[in-house]
Design an enzyme around this catalytic site. Structure first.
Site, mmCIF file in Angstrom:
data_model
loop_
_atom_site.group_PDB
_atom_site.id
_atom_site.type_symbol
_atom_site.label_atom_id
_atom_site.label_comp_id
_atom_site.label_asym_id
_atom_site.label_seq_id
_atom_site.Cartn_x
_atom_site.Cartn_y
_atom_site.Cartn_z
ATOM 1 C CG ASN A 249 46.317 34.538 37.506
ATOM 2 O OD1 ASN A 249 46.895 33.520 37.127
ATOM 3 N ND2 ASN A 249 46.403 34.991 38.752
ATOM 4 C CE LYS B 47 43.679 33.372 40.567
ATOM 5 N NZ LYS B 47 42.962 33.720 41.769
ATOM 6 C CG HIS C 108 48.269 36.507 42.298
ATOM 7 N ND1 HIS C 108 47.605 35.712 43.197
ATOM 8 C CD2 HIS C 108 47.339 37.000 41.457
ATOM 9 C CE1 HIS C 108 46.308 35.720 42.894
ATOM 10 N NE2 HIS C 108 46.122 36.483 41.841
ATOM 11 C CD GLU D 160 45.569 32.838 44.119
ATOM 12 O OE1 GLU D 160 46.087 32.440 43.071
ATOM 13 O OE2 GLU D 160 44.414 33.334 44.171
ATOM 14 C CD GLU E 291 44.402 40.136 41.442
ATOM 15 O OE1 GLU E 291 43.585 39.788 40.591
ATOM 16 O OE2 GLU E 291 45.329 39.415 41.831
ATOM 17 N N GLY F 203 38.368 34.910 44.220
ATOM 18 C CA GLY F 203 37.804 33.560 44.193
ATOM 19 C C GLY F 203 36.659 33.348 45.155
ATOM 20 C CB SER G 261 34.686 37.948 42.578
ATOM 21 O OG SER G 261 35.183 36.944 43.460
HETATM 22 P P1 13P Z 1 39.060 35.545 40.648
HETATM 23 O O1 13P Z 1 38.647 36.339 39.419
HETATM 24 O O2 13P Z 1 38.865 34.064 40.459
HETATM 25 O O3 13P Z 1 38.462 36.101 41.892
HETATM 26 O O4 13P Z 1 40.655 35.720 40.782
HETATM 27 C C1 13P Z 1 41.192 36.999 40.725
HETATM 28 C C2 13P Z 1 42.655 36.895 40.664
HETATM 29 O O5 13P Z 1 43.312 36.498 41.613
HETATM 30 C C3 13P Z 1 43.313 37.255 39.397
HETATM 31 O O6 13P Z 1 44.695 37.323 39.539
#
Ligand code: 13P
Length: 263
Positions: free
Chosen positions: A15, A17, A106, A108, A178, A184, A224
């Protein structure tokens, strides 16, 4: 009740983003597809990348040089096929660009853009009705984990997201667990914590759809995940791959995670 007798084929998603630009998106997609293709990793694991909307077409072109190696994914979609929805992107438009899988719900989207359960549920239907793979993302926030609500939150998000999904359509559903506090932050869930939450999610699926359909659903871990911790997370019986953010932007790290999933 255990519903985890045999592991379904793993799926690893990158992803991206709101990262990359046109040329780096093309280069990243090409490097990933080349690495997967050369090592024949796609014979053992499904791989997808989820670039930003404007780069779907160049990424599709990069992936096409290595047929069948990496699926093209989108990070979101809208629920209507077309019409007066300024700024939105429909599933038929995504399909037209070669998209095979779409992320829905997701963290976010839920917590930064404030998408609610009803919209997320309608997006799941839009993706599945169009014949694409739907990656439904679920996960608890830190204060919810600390107050013992992890499984309750995941159950609510899974039940709501899949409310109108049949056992037949479930075959095109992937769940991405997640935990919000792990995204992140560099704070990865322990393999035991991921397994515990994901086993509970599989039990919810078993209650909704029956043991066999539930056992076939791929449940990814995201938050992560990196080249160093991927193998131990994916060794857990209910961890069937990963959804990777930061580490998916570096081809060598993402390929190392895919290799770990292939073993
Ligand atoms: P990170 O791997 O940067 O923690 O992000 C995970 C994520 O949100 C994947 O959709």
């Amino acid at each position: 009740m255990s519903t985890s007798a045999s592991k379904p084929r793993s799926i690893v998603g990158g992803n991206w983003k709101m990262n990359t630009d046109k040329s780096s998106a093309f280069a990243l997609a090409r490097a990933v597809a080349q690495g997967v293709s050369q090592a024949h990793l796609h014979s053992r694991v499904d791989v997808a990348v989820f670039p930003p909307f404007p780069y779907l077409l160049p990424v599709a072109e990069a992936l096409a040089a290595f047929p069948g190696a990496v699926m093209l994914g989108a990070q979101d979609c809208y629920i209507a096929d077309k019409g007066a929805f300024t700024g939105e992107v429909s599933v038929p438009m995504l399909k037209d660009c070669g998209v095979q899988a779409v992320l829905v719900g997701h963290s976010e989207r839920r917590h930064v853009i404030h998408e609610g359960d009803d919209l997320i549920e309608a997006k799941v239907q839009a993706v599945l009705n169009a014949g694409l793979t739907c990656v439904l993302c679920v996960g608890e926030k830190l204060e919810q984990r600390e107050t013992g609500q992890t499984n309750t939150i995941n159950e609510r998000q899974v039940r709501n997201g899949l409310k109108h999904v049949s056992a037949d359509l479930l075959k095109r559903v992937v769940i991405a667990y997640e935990p919000v506090w792990a995204i992140g932050t560099g704070k990865t869930a322990t393999p035991a914590d991921a397994q515990s939450a994901q086993h509970a999610i599989r039990n919810v699926l078993a209650d909704m759809f029956g043991d066999q359909p539930a056992a076939a659903v791929r449940i990814q871990y995201g938050g992560s995940m990196n080249a160093a911790n991927a193998a131990s997370l994916m060794a857990e019986v209910d961890v069937n791959g990963g959804l990777i953010g930061g580490a998916s932007l570096k081809p060598e790290d993402f390929l190392a995670i895919i290799k770990a999933a292939a073993h």
